[in-house]
Design an enzyme around this catalytic site. Sequence first.
Site, PDB file in Angstrom:
ATOM      1  N   GLU A 149      20.520  63.718 -47.162  1.00 17.91           N
ATOM      2  CA  GLU A 149      21.032  63.714 -45.793  1.00 17.91           C
ATOM      3  C   GLU A 149      22.514  63.323 -45.821  1.00 17.91           C
ATOM      4  O   GLU A 149      22.906  62.450 -46.575  1.00 17.91           O
ATOM      5  CB  GLU A 149      20.222  62.668 -44.998  1.00 17.91           C
ATOM      6  CG  GLU A 149      20.534  62.597 -43.559  1.00 17.91           C
ATOM      7  CD  GLU A 149      20.488  63.961 -42.905  1.00 17.91           C
ATOM      8  OE1 GLU A 149      19.425  64.587 -42.924  1.00 17.91           O
ATOM      9  OE2 GLU A 149      21.541  64.399 -42.405  1.00 17.91           O
ATOM     10  N   LYS A 202      24.394  64.160 -53.536  1.00 16.26           N
ATOM     11  CA  LYS A 202      24.451  63.097 -52.526  1.00 16.26           C
ATOM     12  C   LYS A 202      25.331  61.933 -53.008  1.00 16.26           C
ATOM     13  O   LYS A 202      26.243  61.482 -52.313  1.00 16.26           O
ATOM     14  CB  LYS A 202      23.027  62.617 -52.220  1.00 16.26           C
ATOM     15  CG  LYS A 202      22.951  61.418 -51.313  1.00 16.26           C
ATOM     16  CD  LYS A 202      23.491  61.716 -49.928  1.00 16.26           C
ATOM     17  CE  LYS A 202      23.601  60.456 -49.106  1.00 16.26           C
ATOM     18  NZ  LYS A 202      24.184  60.669 -47.805  1.00 16.26           N
ATOM     19  N   LEU A 248      41.434  59.986 -44.734  1.00 21.94           N
ATOM     20  CA  LEU A 248      42.673  59.445 -45.283  1.00 21.94           C
ATOM     21  C   LEU A 248      43.212  58.363 -44.357  1.00 21.94           C
ATOM     22  O   LEU A 248      44.412  58.131 -44.310  1.00 21.94           O
ATOM     23  CB  LEU A 248      43.714  60.569 -45.457  1.00 21.94           C
ATOM     24  CG  LEU A 248      43.496  61.536 -46.626  1.00 21.94           C
ATOM     25  CD1 LEU A 248      44.574  62.618 -46.644  1.00 21.94           C
ATOM     26  CD2 LEU A 248      43.490  60.792 -47.970  1.00 21.94           C
ATOM     27  N   GLY A 251      42.890  51.351 -44.019  1.00 21.43           N
ATOM     28  CA  GLY A 251      42.345  50.266 -43.202  1.00 21.43           C
ATOM     29  C   GLY A 251      41.932  49.093 -44.062  1.00 21.43           C
ATOM     30  O   GLY A 251      42.465  48.898 -45.157  1.00 21.43           O
ATOM     31  N   GLY A 255      32.790  50.088 -45.090  1.00 23.80           N
ATOM     32  CA  GLY A 255      31.555  49.295 -45.045  1.00 23.80           C
ATOM     33  C   GLY A 255      30.413  50.254 -44.761  1.00 23.80           C
ATOM     34  O   GLY A 255      30.502  51.444 -45.042  1.00 23.80           O
ATOM     35  N   CYS A 258      25.965  53.048 -46.577  1.00 24.76           N
ATOM     36  CA  CYS A 258      25.944  54.030 -47.673  1.00 24.76           C
ATOM     37  C   CYS A 258      27.003  53.828 -48.740  1.00 24.76           C
ATOM     38  O   CYS A 258      26.671  53.658 -49.905  1.00 24.76           O
ATOM     39  CB  CYS A 258      26.049  55.436 -47.086  1.00 24.76           C
ATOM     40  SG  CYS A 258      24.620  55.876 -46.116  1.00 24.76           S
ATOM     41  N   LYS A 318      32.161  50.088 -38.240  1.00 23.72           N
ATOM     42  CA  LYS A 318      32.946  51.165 -37.637  1.00 23.72           C
ATOM     43  C   LYS A 318      32.514  51.281 -36.176  1.00 23.72           C
ATOM     44  O   LYS A 318      31.483  50.701 -35.792  1.00 23.72           O
ATOM     45  CB  LYS A 318      32.752  52.483 -38.383  1.00 23.72           C
ATOM     46  CG  LYS A 318      31.373  53.112 -38.234  1.00 23.72           C
ATOM     47  CD  LYS A 318      31.389  54.510 -38.828  1.00 23.72           C
ATOM     48  CE  LYS A 318      30.170  55.292 -38.400  1.00 23.72           C
ATOM     49  NZ  LYS A 318      30.137  56.643 -38.918  1.00 23.72           N
TER      50      LYS A 318
HETATM   51  C1  UDX Z   1      28.813  57.824 -44.624  1.00 16.43           C
HETATM   52  C2  UDX Z   1      29.117  59.304 -44.892  1.00 16.43           C
HETATM   53  O1  UDX Z   1      30.230  59.722 -44.099  1.00 16.43           O
HETATM   54  C3  UDX Z   1      27.898  60.167 -44.611  1.00 16.43           C
HETATM   55  O2  UDX Z   1      28.176  61.510 -44.977  1.00 16.43           O
HETATM   56  C4  UDX Z   1      26.719  59.641 -45.433  1.00 16.43           C
HETATM   57  O3  UDX Z   1      25.552  60.389 -45.174  1.00 16.43           O
HETATM   58  C5  UDX Z   1      26.469  58.176 -45.110  1.00 16.43           C
HETATM   59  O4  UDX Z   1      27.672  57.420 -45.361  1.00 16.43           O
HETATM   60  P1  UDX Z   1      28.735  56.248 -42.460  1.00 16.43           P
HETATM   61  O5  UDX Z   1      28.525  55.122 -43.411  1.00 16.43           O
HETATM   62  O6  UDX Z   1      27.879  56.338 -41.255  1.00 16.43           O
HETATM   63  O7  UDX Z   1      28.579  57.661 -43.219  1.00 16.43           O
HETATM   64  O8  UDX Z   1      30.222  56.155 -41.930  1.00 16.43           O
HETATM   65  P2  UDX Z   1      31.641  56.814 -42.200  1.00 16.43           P
HETATM   66  O9  UDX Z   1      32.147  57.348 -40.936  1.00 16.43           O
HETATM   67  O10 UDX Z   1      31.642  57.717 -43.358  1.00 16.43           O
HETATM   68  O11 UDX Z   1      32.502  55.507 -42.523  1.00 16.43           O
HETATM   69  C6  UDX Z   1      32.175  54.648 -43.612  1.00 16.43           C
HETATM   70  C7  UDX Z   1      33.231  53.580 -43.748  1.00 16.43           C
HETATM   71  O12 UDX Z   1      34.454  54.134 -44.209  1.00 16.43           O
HETATM   72  C8  UDX Z   1      33.578  52.869 -42.430  1.00 16.43           C
HETATM   73  O13 UDX Z   1      33.700  51.482 -42.667  1.00 16.43           O
HETATM   74  C9  UDX Z   1      34.909  53.455 -42.024  1.00 16.43           C
HETATM   75  O14 UDX Z   1      35.691  52.565 -41.277  1.00 16.43           O
HETATM   76  C10 UDX Z   1      35.535  53.709 -43.386  1.00 16.43           C
HETATM   77  N1  UDX Z   1      36.551  54.768 -43.363  1.00 16.43           N
HETATM   78  C11 UDX Z   1      36.214  56.045 -43.096  1.00 16.43           C
HETATM   79  C12 UDX Z   1      37.878  54.444 -43.644  1.00 16.43           C
HETATM   80  O15 UDX Z   1      38.222  53.286 -43.891  1.00 16.43           O
HETATM   81  N2  UDX Z   1      38.819  55.450 -43.640  1.00 16.43           N
HETATM   82  C13 UDX Z   1      38.498  56.742 -43.393  1.00 16.43           C
HETATM   83  O16 UDX Z   1      39.400  57.586 -43.418  1.00 16.43           O
HETATM   84  C14 UDX Z   1      37.157  57.043 -43.092  1.00 16.43           C
END
Ligand code: UDX
Length: 440
Positions: A149, A202, A248, A251, A255, A258, A318
Amino acid sequence: MKIAIAGTGYVGLVTGVCLAEQGHSVTCVDIDENKVALMKAGISPIYEPGLEELMAHNMDRLNFTTQFKDAYKDADIIFIGVGTPEKKDGSANLSYVYGVAEQIARSIEKDCVIVVKSTVPIGTNEKIEDLIKSNLANNVNVYVASNPEFLSQGTAVSDTLHASRIVIGVEDEIASEVLKEVYKNFNAPMVVTTRKSAEMIKYASNDFLALKISFINEIANLCEIIGANIEDVANGMGYDSRIGNKFLNAGIGYGGSCFPKDTKALHWLANFLDHELKTVRAAIDVNENQKLKLFKKSRKYFNSLKGLNVAVLGLTFKPGTDDLRDAPTLVNIPIMIDDGANVKAWDPVGIDNFKKLYPQGINYCYSIEETLKDADICFIFTEWDEVKNFDLKNYSKLMKNPIVLDGRNCYDLRSVKNVKIIYDSIGRETINSLEMSLLL
Ligand code: UDX
């Protein structure tokens, strides 16, 4: 086709509801009676925008139960969507997946395709197949397929209904055909491969995204030293389609449920096989440091936070979720408290979960204004819309010292320059329109 889903977390419940939306009859199984009672009443036990509406729309095709035997015995397909949390050593805890596999083996009374949606280490599908086959209560055929997924929390429904791709990992034609049938109404490219490759797709996808974030965070840290602007840098890089303009955003680190666990699990697996994944190790290490970036920045303004009023905006990892798993606040707030700070914290949906972990020692606030009142310093950990749209003038109006450390680059530097504030963000110049000397 009769579908059963084991587990009603983000993966299981969203998958179940979206498959019902595509016309399938779906029974969602969970061991938690309270959760099942909520779902039966049309209430989602997880905070996920759009999910309850979709549940309501498909209630006639959805069932929720704790009775796994009834759900599995005559199912054509059973999806496994239970959690694979991180163990202390970084490896994936597969006890829930194997527990469900045993329940399936004891319950099924007809041939069945078992689809593993949980993120599992490479080779686990094979083990699940062996486990089921050696525990079968009835003389039936099972076909195990991997179908990872890719949904993100906060956009899980649309990520599933409009999937970027559907990955099907199979070792036989039957499972392949059944899964193609399940997904026939989804308008997404299908990648049909072996189970091991699907499992690896994955992990490699998540670890690559984590690496991308850690890379841009390292460049951002260098931008601060050199005097470049990370947003302009990322924008300039993103036009190259080989790099792409997504993920990109610099921050205070990634977290969630995943990236942290999947980077560690793949690294652990590789190590176990005597293979060092150096880039993944780097992504993990950079992220651990990055989480403390704002706290380290605070030392530029105060020797210690002792006796200071600290405002925290955002608790979740997030926006769009109440999930706190591996949120940077979980490491930062205890350090602030140890340092002697009086912490006031705001989050639009994350307070209840944070309170379960820290019922005392934090003053939880229900508005940004209340949080900022008389604060000596403010930390922004989550880019909620409420924060991004907050009137910048209010920082200087409400705070004792308008020092804002922004871990998510919520504001345009040009707007910040128009208000009286010290604004220190990630990978960008620090704005000191107070012309205030350091408060050390
Ligand atoms: C992630 C993957 O995107 C998804 O495809 C997978 O199935 C599960 O893990 P998720 O953990 O829900 O999803 O959130 P995501 O939006 O990917 O953000 C993960 C973390 O990365 C957040 O803490 C977010 O703040 C951080 N992030 C994301 C950044 O710091 N910079 C970015 O450019 C994008």
